[in-house]
Design an enzyme around this catalytic site. Structure first.
Site, PDB file in Angstrom:
ATOM      1  N   HIS A  80      33.643  16.419  35.819  1.00 35.99           N
ATOM      2  CA  HIS A  80      33.676  16.856  37.219  1.00 35.99           C
ATOM      3  C   HIS A  80      35.096  17.246  37.637  1.00 35.99           C
ATOM      4  O   HIS A  80      35.415  17.199  38.818  1.00 35.99           O
ATOM      5  CB  HIS A  80      33.162  15.772  38.172  1.00 35.99           C
ATOM      6  CG  HIS A  80      31.897  15.120  37.714  1.00 35.99           C
ATOM      7  ND1 HIS A  80      30.653  15.536  38.110  1.00 35.99           N
ATOM      8  CD2 HIS A  80      31.682  14.085  36.853  1.00 35.99           C
ATOM      9  CE1 HIS A  80      29.731  14.786  37.540  1.00 35.99           C
ATOM     10  NE2 HIS A  80      30.319  13.896  36.757  1.00 35.99           N
ATOM     11  N   SER A 127      54.995  38.535  38.711  1.00 33.02           N
ATOM     12  CA  SER A 127      54.540  39.127  39.968  1.00 33.02           C
ATOM     13  C   SER A 127      55.568  40.142  40.410  1.00 33.02           C
ATOM     14  O   SER A 127      56.770  39.927  40.251  1.00 33.02           O
ATOM     15  CB  SER A 127      54.394  38.023  41.015  1.00 33.02           C
ATOM     16  OG  SER A 127      54.476  38.585  42.310  1.00 33.02           O
ATOM     17  N   LYS A 138      56.656  33.540  39.736  1.00 27.80           N
ATOM     18  CA  LYS A 138      55.281  33.460  39.242  1.00 27.80           C
ATOM     19  C   LYS A 138      55.164  33.789  37.765  1.00 27.80           C
ATOM     20  O   LYS A 138      55.831  34.662  37.240  1.00 27.80           O
ATOM     21  CB  LYS A 138      54.368  34.426  40.028  1.00 27.80           C
ATOM     22  CG  LYS A 138      54.297  34.105  41.471  1.00 27.80           C
ATOM     23  CD  LYS A 138      53.048  33.399  41.992  1.00 27.80           C
ATOM     24  CE  LYS A 138      51.723  33.624  41.371  1.00 27.80           C
ATOM     25  NZ  LYS A 138      50.994  34.702  42.050  1.00 27.80           N
ATOM     26  N   GLU A 166      42.620  35.457  32.826  1.00 27.36           N
ATOM     27  CA  GLU A 166      41.765  35.907  33.932  1.00 27.36           C
ATOM     28  C   GLU A 166      40.909  37.090  33.495  1.00 27.36           C
ATOM     29  O   GLU A 166      39.752  37.215  33.903  1.00 27.36           O
ATOM     30  CB  GLU A 166      42.633  36.276  35.130  1.00 27.36           C
ATOM     31  CG  GLU A 166      43.349  35.058  35.702  1.00 27.36           C
ATOM     32  CD  GLU A 166      44.475  35.447  36.638  1.00 27.36           C
ATOM     33  OE1 GLU A 166      44.226  35.502  37.849  1.00 27.36           O
ATOM     34  OE2 GLU A 166      45.591  35.716  36.161  1.00 27.36           O
TER      35      GLU A 166
END
Ligand code: ARG
Length: 459
Positions: free
Chosen positions: A155, A276, A282, A289
């Site tokens: 979980h 970024s 970043k 992704e």
């Protein structure tokens, strides 16, 4: 001139052609189309439908056409509706009217089914090799982290300490099943449709076993209606590819989470993360992704094809032309993403200190219950007492393992000073040494079995 214009008074409309033509995407089948045609020419000569010399002319002509494709010299022409039309048109230009004998008893229906099966067999082999490379990479990283401890989750809540190798190796077995599925899908793809004609079979004495042997098919189809319409093999391939996509997506999701500074368990190599344009700090896990994103496409391709198939009447229907785009897209998507993911895993840096810092002492609560079980208490009761200990620690504002022996003995007189041995993350993992468990000892055996799997079943 088209291949089928005889009964028509007017040429087909340009808009119809734009819709109907498949050459723009099926031209990549040229090699398997020509391979199938060469074998078919040989079968026609064995059946005495054409002479040996005519077969030789056709086969030489086909080789010349193939060379034009291989070298990028092939000139597509208006009217080249699909790859079959284009190859036959050019063959006839090169060798004359005898080229027109090749299609005797054959239809583009059994031809495309044959082409696509040959293409799929090869494509699945290539995807399989990519998955094998990922399995190798997973083993390689795992081997350096057999003793590295990290939180294990259910979980996404901290559950029990595990070893990092155990986490990574969990993906090895997903990809092992995927490879078994690929090979299973292959086995049902290795069925020869050629010699089924348009739908009813061939009136010429084509030796289909010979054709199957020439083209490397294991079996010959049993029913010509089924043979020209069966795209189960595409659906199965798309499912096997989707499942790989889903597993890649789950791996990607872990890596995205664990590379987040809040976790900090892993660092993606500079070459496989991106910056970024606005925020200099970043490090974006773009390849992960995209792996996660492309899984959506793979699943879409599978459901799209199944939807295309579901209402079709018996034998060939032009709807079946819609099988190629999803199949090509799924193979292409994985071919693009897999090498990057393999490299990400190969260059993955684990941060054992961050993993260890994230181990929460409450994750030893099961171990405390197991301790009581070893002292003879039924597990249900032990679970309850251990829960009470967690609560007591919270009430006293101390970490769970800081409870004194007196505190614990207040909960059960089964506790004695050997309880301190329970409060050790490494010992907790090491206790889980039954086959398939997270203990370094068990993980070493797991990795040995994984290696054996790669040599036995994965070859
Ligand atoms: N381009 C077609 C396909 O992909 C080839 C078969 C065409 N057959 C036909 N009877 N028009 O399915």
């Amino acid at each position: 001139m088209t291949l089928w214009g005889g009964a028509f008074n007017e040429p087909s409309d340009a808009d119809l052609r734009a819709l109907n033509d498949s050459i723009s995407f099926d031209k990549r089948l040229y090699a398997v189309d020509i391979e199938g045609s060469a074998a078919y020419a040989a079968a026609l000569s064995l059946a005495k439908v054409i002479t040996d010399e005519e077969a030789a002319q056709i086969i030489n002509g086909l080789e010349a056409v193939k060379a034009e494709f291989d070298e990028g010299r092939f000139q597509l022409q208006v009217g080249d509706e699909d790859i079959h039309t284009a190859v036959e048109r050019r063959l006839t230009e090169l060798i004359g009217a005898v080229g027109g004998k090749l299609h005797t008893g054959r239809s583009r229906n059994d031809q495309i089914a044959t082409d696509l099966r040959l293409w799929t067999i090869d494509a699945l082999h290539q995807v399989d090799a990519l998955v094998a490379a990922l399995q190798e990479a997973l083993i390689a990283v795992s081997e350096s982290h057999i003793e590295t401890l990290m939180p294990g989750y259910t979980h996404l809540q901290p559950a029990q300490p595990i070893t990092a190798a155990h986490w990574l190796m969990s993906f090895f077995w997903m990809f092992a099943r995927d490879r078994a599925r690929l090979s299973d899908a292959q086995s049902r793809t290795e069925v020869l449709p050629l010699g089924s004609g348009a739908l009813a079979g061939s009136p010429f004495s084509i030796d289909r076993e010979f054709l199957a042997g020439q083209l490397g098919f294991e079996f010959v189809s049993e029913n010509s209606l089924d043979a020209v319409a069966d795209r189960d093999f595409v659906a199965e391939a798309l499912f096997a590819l989707s499942m790989i996509g889903v597993h890649l997506s789950r791996l990607a999701e872990d890596l995205i989470l664990y590379s987040n500074p809040a976790f900090g368990y892993i660092t993606l190599n500079d070459r496989y993360s991106t910056g970024s344009s606005l925020m200099p700090q970043k490090r974006n896990p773009d390849p992960m992704e995209l792996a996660r994103g492309k899984a959506g496409r793979l699943i879409g391709n599978l459901t799209g094809l199944l939807t295309t198939l579901k209402g079709l009447p018996t034998s060939y229907n032009k709807d079946l032309q819609e099988d190629k785009a999803p199949l090509f897209d799924s193979v292409d998507s994985l071919t693009l993403i897999m090498p990057v993911i393999v490299a990400v895993i190969r260059t993955l840096k684990l941060n054992p200190e961050r993993m260890r810092a994230a181990l929460d002492e409450s994750m030893l609560a099961t171990d405390l219950a197991d301790y009581l079980v070893n002292k003879g208490m039924p597990f249900r009761e032990a679970h309850h007492i251990s829960g009470r200990a967690v609560r007591l620690a919270a009430e006293k504002g101390v970490t769970f393992t800081r409870l004194t022996l007196d505190d614990l003995r207040g909960l059960s007189d089964h506790f004695s000073d050997d309880v301190s041995a329970v409060f050790d993350f490494a010992a907790s993992a090491a206790r889980r040494r039954a086959q398939g468990g997270t203990a370094p000892e068990a993980v070493r055996e797991q990795i040995a079995r994984a290696r054996a799997w790669l040599t036995d079943e994965g070859e």
